[in-house]
Design an enzyme around this catalytic site. Structure first.
Site, PDB file in Angstrom:
ATOM      1  N   ASP A 197      11.300 -10.674  -7.835  1.00 22.81           N
ATOM      2  CA  ASP A 197      11.911 -12.081  -7.995  1.00 22.81           C
ATOM      3  C   ASP A 197      12.386 -12.473  -6.492  1.00 22.81           C
ATOM      4  OD1 ASP A 197      13.304 -14.586  -8.024  1.00 22.81           O
ATOM      5  OD2 ASP A 197      14.696 -13.891  -9.828  1.00 22.81           O
ATOM      6  N   HIS A 218      -5.494   0.859   0.606  1.00 23.75           N
ATOM      7  CA  HIS A 218      -5.302   1.880  -0.440  1.00 23.75           C
ATOM      8  C   HIS A 218      -5.342   3.274   0.524  1.00 23.75           C
ATOM      9  CE1 HIS A 218      -4.400   4.057  -4.211  1.00 23.75           C
ATOM     10  NE2 HIS A 218      -5.354   3.391  -4.952  1.00 23.75           N
TER      11      HIS A 218
END
Length: 412
Positions: free
Chosen positions: A384, A166
């Protein structure tokens, strides 16, 4: 004891098969990029964990396709294949060189776990071991990969657990990378939008931090706080419309613009968590959100800016005021806090932090806090890789505390 044995049984469901590393598909050479004021506060947070699970078969073929796509996408997002480092003045930076290991890829099996079980799970217990780097601090990126991906074969599908450092990227950059990777795996030869890698264009102040890892960095269990109860709430479109309509029954007085979906839902969650805590009327309660500053800074940065370009925004009131007043009261507090965080406020916050840097832990969000992370703006269900949209998307067990909320778009 029963809890311990259950936990061991849960962990035994996931078996690690192999660990490898993936580098960019071409030589890039030595690259160094200074971490800026927006990045540095996250060094003491833990790796940001995401889990996506898909219904599909042919596991080995899927893993090779993911690795092949990763080699291509890392040619643009090469910082994720690097390490944290420091320059001669002790200023943190991202370093990449062709001889570094690259991104860690773990292959695993969990043939007792199914998609339906994961989709129905309220907490993180059943999928904790499907995501790497539990309890690992971002500062450990000095000697660990900045991205670790675990691909696990399930009873009826595949789980992808990702752990991102992060300190080098926020949610917008995380999902830019994920969608770009999926785009490559779906047959494209290049990413649709290249990452903007010049962090110092937004802030060039050099801040030296005297940070070092604890003597024995803990990977996982022993350093955890109190046991948290977790719950997954699903808001239908009709439910959101009802909440928004109720909050907007009296529009904001200072503006003709109605309360947004986020502001309405933020108030709703803050209000009900505060009621559930049974606080005294005089007790303070804080609402925290993480605002994307790409369009707020001056000059604005592109959406493709790669790094952290967020600020935590806070608003506070007494629990009695929040519960006794109509919904417009709490929603207005959230709205005003968001609108006040303009370029001037961002500049002042940065200057104040640079003059006296404070490294907060992820749980330092405020007293009796409700903090909202992630965003329904992230198109997580569009990721996807060529075998359909995910059946579910979740955050991992890292960076959780009492009052932490992760807000995602729903699966349509």
């Amino acid at each position: 004891m029963a809890g311990d044995s259950g936990k061991k049984e849960e962990m035994s469901k996931v078996k690690i098969i192999s660990t490898s590393h993936v580098k960019p598909g071409k030589m890039i050479g030595r690259k160094e990029c200074q971490l800026v004021t927006f990045d540095l506060p996250y060094l003491a947070f833990h790796y940001n964990q995401k889990l996506l699970f898909y219904k599909c078969g042919e596991f080995e073929e899927k893993v090779e396709k993911l690795k092949d796509g990763l080699r291509v996408v890392l040619e643009e997002f090469y910082q994720l294949a690097g390490k944290l480092g420091k320059d001669e003045d002790g200023v943190f930076r991202v370093e990449y060189d062709d001889d570094m290991d690259g991104v860690e890829v773990v292959e695993a099996t969990a043939m007792e776990i199914g998609i339906e079980e994961l989709a129905a799970e309220d907490g993180t217990a059943s999928f904790k071991d499907l995501i790497p780097y539990n309890g690992v601090l971002n500062l450990e990126g000095l000697h660990r990969p900045l991205l670790s991906v675990q691909v696990t074969k399930l009873k009826d599908g595949v789980a992808m657990g990702c752990a991102f450092n992060h300190a080098i990227l926020d949610g917008t950059s995380t999902w830019h990378f994920m969608s770009s990777w999926a785009h490559i795996c779906s047959g494209s030869n290049s990413v649709p939008v290249s990452p903007f890698l010049e962090r110092t264009k937004v802030r060039n102040t050099r801040v030296k931090l005297d940070l070092s890892l604890p003597p024995n960095p803990v990977n996982g269990e022993a350093n955890q706080g109190p046991q948290l109860r977790e719950k997954l709430f699903r808001f239908s479109e009709a439910a959101i419309d009802k909440i928004k309509s109720k909050v907007n029954s009296t529009p904001p007085s200072e503006s003709s613009k109605p309360f947004s979906t986020f502001q309405s839902l933020a108030y709703h969650v803050w209000h009900h968590v505060t009621l559930a805590r049974e606080l005294k009327p005089q007790d303070y309660t804080v609402f925290t959100l993480f605002a994307d500053c790409r369009k707020r800074v001056d000059p604005p940065m592109p959406e493709s800016y790669f790094g952290n370009l967020i600020h935590a925004i806070f608003t506070v009131t007494a629990a009695g005021l929040l519960s006794a007043n109509p919904p417009q009261f709490g929603a207005s507090l959230v709205k005003k806090a968001i609108e006040a965080h303009n370029a001037k406020a961002i500049e002042e916050r940065n200057k104040e932090w640079e003059a006296a840097p404070k490294i907060f832990e992820y749980k330092d969000a405020g007293v009796n806090c409700v903090a909202v992370g992630s965003s329904p703006r992230f198109k997580v269900y569009d990721v996807d890789f060529g075998w359909g949209k995910p059946e579910g998307v979740r955050s991992g067990s890292n960076n959780r505390f009492d009052g932490m909320v992760y807000l995602y778009q729903g699966k349509s």
